[in-house]
Design a protein around this motif. Structure first.
Motif, PDB file in Angstrom:
ATOM      1  N   HIS A   1     -12.198 -56.386 -29.485  1.00  0.00           N
ATOM      2  CA  HIS A   1     -13.247 -55.546 -28.919  1.00  0.00           C
ATOM      3  C   HIS A   1     -13.950 -56.296 -27.796  1.00  0.00           C
ATOM      4  O   HIS A   1     -14.503 -57.430 -27.591  1.00  0.00           O
ATOM      5  CB  HIS A   1     -14.169 -55.222 -30.085  1.00  0.00           C
ATOM      6  CG  HIS A   1     -15.301 -54.281 -29.772  1.00  0.00           C
ATOM      7  ND1 HIS A   1     -16.326 -54.313 -29.007  1.00  0.00           N
ATOM      8  CD2 HIS A   1     -15.024 -52.799 -30.097  1.00  0.00           C
ATOM      9  CE1 HIS A   1     -17.127 -52.814 -28.910  1.00  0.00           C
ATOM     10  NE2 HIS A   1     -16.036 -52.222 -29.624  1.00  0.00           N
ATOM     11  N   PRO A   2     -14.374 -55.398 -26.592  1.00  0.00           N
ATOM     12  CA  PRO A   2     -15.243 -56.009 -25.670  1.00  0.00           C
ATOM     13  C   PRO A   2     -16.390 -56.699 -26.109  1.00  0.00           C
ATOM     14  O   PRO A   2     -16.687 -57.852 -25.334  1.00  0.00           O
ATOM     15  CB  PRO A   2     -15.549 -54.779 -24.730  1.00  0.00           C
ATOM     16  CG  PRO A   2     -14.447 -53.850 -25.171  1.00  0.00           C
ATOM     17  CD  PRO A   2     -14.109 -53.958 -26.467  1.00  0.00           C
ATOM     18  N   ASP A   3     -17.090 -56.445 -27.077  1.00  0.00           N
ATOM     19  CA  ASP A   3     -18.164 -56.998 -27.534  1.00  0.00           C
ATOM     20  C   ASP A   3     -17.867 -58.158 -28.499  1.00  0.00           C
ATOM     21  O   ASP A   3     -18.974 -58.934 -29.290  1.00  0.00           O
ATOM     22  CB  ASP A   3     -19.250 -56.116 -28.258  1.00  0.00           C
ATOM     23  CG  ASP A   3     -19.706 -55.090 -27.262  1.00  0.00           C
ATOM     24  OD1 ASP A   3     -19.802 -55.472 -26.013  1.00  0.00           O
ATOM     25  OD2 ASP A   3     -20.120 -53.839 -27.642  1.00  0.00           O
TER      26      ASP A   3
ATOM     27  N   ARG B   1     -15.595 -57.318 -34.247  1.00  0.00           N
ATOM     28  CA  ARG B   1     -16.186 -56.298 -34.970  1.00  0.00           C
ATOM     29  C   ARG B   1     -15.759 -56.360 -36.328  1.00  0.00           C
ATOM     30  O   ARG B   1     -14.817 -56.492 -36.742  1.00  0.00           O
ATOM     31  CB  ARG B   1     -15.806 -55.095 -34.399  1.00  0.00           C
ATOM     32  CG  ARG B   1     -16.578 -53.926 -35.086  1.00  0.00           C
ATOM     33  CD  ARG B   1     -16.080 -52.430 -34.560  1.00  0.00           C
ATOM     34  NE  ARG B   1     -16.846 -52.428 -33.312  1.00  0.00           N
ATOM     35  CZ  ARG B   1     -16.781 -51.206 -32.472  1.00  0.00           C
ATOM     36  NH1 ARG B   1     -16.201 -50.205 -32.897  1.00  0.00           N
ATOM     37  NH2 ARG B   1     -17.497 -51.108 -31.415  1.00  0.00           N
TER      38      ARG B   1
ATOM     39  N   THR C   1     -21.070 -55.434 -38.223  1.00  0.00           N
ATOM     40  CA  THR C   1     -21.251 -56.473 -37.287  1.00  0.00           C
ATOM     41  C   THR C   1     -22.545 -57.168 -37.170  1.00  0.00           C
ATOM     42  O   THR C   1     -22.683 -58.454 -37.348  1.00  0.00           O
ATOM     43  CB  THR C   1     -20.826 -56.231 -36.023  1.00  0.00           C
ATOM     44  OG1 THR C   1     -19.104 -55.379 -36.329  1.00  0.00           O
ATOM     45  CG2 THR C   1     -20.389 -57.335 -35.245  1.00  0.00           C
TER      46      THR C   1
END
Length: 727
Positions: A127-129, A132, A157
């Motif tokens: 995931h870009p962040d 998760r 998360t």
């Protein structure tokens, strides 16, 4: 269907259904079809409502069949697992969207047993962040004779990361608390120690268990406890939220230890007030500060207070005297003839004398008095709580008596004396600077009376001190203004009467003022150190004059120059002479350097080496003022000297004083036995000259032949000298 006429007729759209319903009732097959259609419509409405509810759920919902294929998912689930909405019901395997072995195992258990599966954690990477974390609750349901699973999931998360951070913080606090390089203490509002770390136990020498049985009041130095209790009360009352200060704690053995304490207030989980204290051991820093403070405030040689601490003590004594209506006596003490001891016996002996004088002064005073070393051989005594001059005079006599006790220095017994000047507060001044100045002036008055006494300050003493300072300032500018001149006194061969040489003598002629006597300014030049640049000017000027006379066609003449103690001992005089010889072109064989015997005896080894270098250049060396120091002819054998000058004090009385005559005769005989040239100084009468001639003295200088005169007068004497007269 009857319609009431007294009511407003219903709109056409409302009448039609009633008529239609009546018609349907009349035809059963039509009624059943309509009922079925209405049921389907209701079912569609319910399904649409249910889909809206499911799509609007804050949690994600995923439905899979027994083959673990996705049957449907709501919008939230599609966002959680990054699935496109159009594929939500495409029948893909669950593993395509959630490829997690743990989830697959829990799904199998749910299908097999029907038992709910809760808190199933799934981590999705990519995931870009970042990673998760999803949590699922799984339920089995039956539909059309088969099983389906409902996977209800939510994004945990943030919550999981927060929990991990909390765990890290707790671990970090635990490690920091236990391994910190400073002591950490948690205290209750009553001062009881609730928790301590190992460093705190180490600082105080207790075990942690022993500290938990104590209150901070028991561990605080009694002198620091009142301020500490005041600050803790302000913390407890909410006036301040924290404070920091340096104070002393008590170790287990009762010894005090300096610490820096930072205290803050806090609340525990139940809202109870607590204090957290960070304690840093600063005992080593405090020790260094005290040592540095002692260096700053005390004299390195004697350990007495220096000028800095003296100033503070004197100001405190003045303030106390002002409140109590008493007096303060300030004594300025200067040792008599200390320079003579230094020059004769050396600096080590001088230091030994200073240390002993400091001990005697300190041992003669009260504990409340202060004795400080002002510098060199000067001391200052502060006597608080005096009732008048009588008290001060009694102390001064006691000090002088204790000073005048025998002391062995370098095997020689000496009896130290001092000159004391006394100023009284408030009569002579109301501030420390004025009192010190007045006491200094009074000391010079005492020294002018012969020393070994004391004098109280009088108003006219200030004028004498001002004159001394003014002369020092003018002396510093005399070199720049070229106010110094040289006069030359002839040195005459007694047997022939020929002019054998001249001695250069310094004179000071200020611009527009009378000439200053050498007795008035040379001691001041010695004291201030100006004698060094002045002496170098004398040496260069005399050399240049000797060259000028020779270049003028005059008979060769030897020129003698006196070297001061500071010149001879304080710099590489041999190197400076070599430079000036080259600069002026003076023949070293025409130069004689005169050195007093006391200078030679101060450091004989160094003096011998310097004189050997000078003699190697061709420069001749003479001992000036012989007989006034502590040397003997035997001790002078080690030095490469050529001439010996008998001091004028022996020559002046040799006709009337048999002892002086015997001394002069003995010196001439012993000097000749060492092959030394003998010069008598201060010859003023024909009888003196006749005595010297009869006893074989080689040369003389004095008023009997000529006073010191300007260079042109020497030139006239040289031109009048018989042909062939040499050096």
């Amino acid at each position: 269907m009857m319609i009431q006429t007294n009511e407003t007729p219903a709109p056409h759209t409302d009448v039609a259904p009633s008529l239609h319903a009546t018609a349907i009732q009349d035809r059963p097959e039509i009624s059943e079809a309509h009922a079925l259609r209405d049921a389907h419509a209701l079912l569609g409405q319910n399904r649409n409502y249910l889909e809206q509810v499911i799509d609007g759920m804050p949690a994600g919902l995923l439905v899979i069949d027994a083959e673990r294929r996705v049957r449907s998912m709501n919008r939230m689930m599609a966002e959680l697992i990054d699935a496109p909405e159009e594929s939500a019901s495409a029948g893909h395997p669950l593993a395509r969207w959630l490829p997690d072995a743990g989830l697959a195992a829990r799904v199998s258990d749910a299908l097999l047993t029907g038992m709910p599966q809760d808190h199933v954690l799934v981590s999705i990477e990519g995931h870009p962040d970042g990673v998760r974390h999803l949590e699922f609750n799984i339920r089995r349901t039956e539909q059309a004779g088969g099983y389906m699973l409902l996977l209800i999931g939510q994004d945990i998360t943030f919550r999981r990361k927060a929990r991990l951070r909390l765990q890290e913080s707790e671990e970090f606090f635990r490690l920091t608390f236990s391994q910190a390089a400073v002591g950490i203490v948690l205290l209750g509002p009553d001062g009881r120690l609730l928790r301590v770390n190992g460093k705190m136990a180490q600082i105080l020498g207790y075990t942690e268990i022993e500290l938990l049985q104590r209150f901070f009041q028991q561990l605080t130095h009694v002198d620091d406890l009142p301020d500490e209790l005041t600050l803790v009360k302000r913390l407890r009352d909410g006036e301040i939220s924290d404070y920091q200060r340096e104070r002393r704690l008590l170790r287990r053995d009762g010894t005090p230890i300096w610490v820096n304490v930072s205290v803050s207030t806090m609340r525990d989980a139940y809202g109870n007030q607590r204090f957290i204290s960070v304690v840093e051991d600063i005992s080593r820093r405090k020790g260094a500060e005290e040592a540095l403070l002692r260096v700053i405030n005390h004299d390195a040689l004697t350990g007495l207070p220096n000028r800095v601490l003296l100033q503070d003590r004197l100001e405190r004594a003045i303030a106390h005297a002002h409140r109590a209506g008493t007096q303060v006596a300030v004594m300025f003490i200067d040792l008599d003839r200390f320079k003579h001891v230094n020059d004769t016996l050396g600096h080590d002996a001088g230091d030994q004398l200073i240390v002993e004088i400091a001990r005697r002064l300190a041992g003669s005073l009260r504990e409340s008095d202060t004795v400080a070393r002002q510098g060199g051989d000067e001391f200052v005594v502060v006597l608080p709580e005096m009732t008048g001059e009588t008290d001060a005079a009694r102390v001064a006599r006691k000090l002088l008596d204790n000073l005048f006790q025998p002391l062995l220095l370098c095997g020689q017994e000496v009896f130290p004396t001092g000159s004391i000047g006394i100023a009284m507060y408030p009569r002579d001044g109301t501030d420390s600077a004025t009192l010190l100045k007045c006491a200094d002036s009074a000391m010079y008055g005492s020294k002018g009376e012969g020393g070994n006494g004391f004098s109280f300050y009088m108003a006219d003493m200030g004028a004498q001190t001002a004159l001394h300072l003014r002369m020092e300032s003018e002396l510093q500018r005399a070199l720049q203004r070229r106010e110094f001149v040289l006069h030359y006194q002839p040195v005459v061969d007694i047997a022939t009467g020929h002019l054998g040489g001249v001695e250069a003598l310094l004179r000071w002629q200020p611009q527009g003022k009378p000439m200053v006597s050498p007795a008035d300014f040379i001691p001041l030049a010695e004291e201030t150190g100006l004698i060094v640049p002045i002496g170098e000017w004398v040496l260069e000027t005399a050399m240049a004059q000797q060259v000028a006379w020779q270049q003028g066609g005059l008979p060769p003449v030897r020129i003698s120059v006196n070297l001061s103690a500071r010149q001879f001992l304080g710099q590489d005089v041999a190197q400076r002479v070599a430079v000036l010889l080259e600069k002026t072109g003076c023949d070293p064989r025409a130069l004689t350097l005169e050195i007093t015997e006391s200078v030679l005896m101060q450091n004989p080894v160094a003096a011998t080496a310097t004189m050997a270098r000078l003699a190697a250049m061709g420069v001749q060396l003479a001992i000036d003022d012989f007989g006034t120091g502590y040397s003997s002819l035997a001790s002078l054998k080690r030095f490469p000297i050529h001439s010996l000058k008998i001091d004028r004090s022996f020559v002046s009385d040799l006709i009337d004083d048999a002892d002086d005559a015997a001394i002069v005769d003995a010196v001439i005989g012993l000097a000749h036995s060492m092959k030394l040239n003998v010069i008598a100084e201060g010859v003023e009468t024909a009888d003196q000259l006749a005595f010297l001639l009869a006893h074989g003295c080689d040369q003389m200088q004095g008023f009997c032949y000529s006073r010191p005169v300007a260079p042109d007068a020497i030139e006239a004497l040289l031109r009048a000298a018989p042909a062939g007269q040499g050096q």
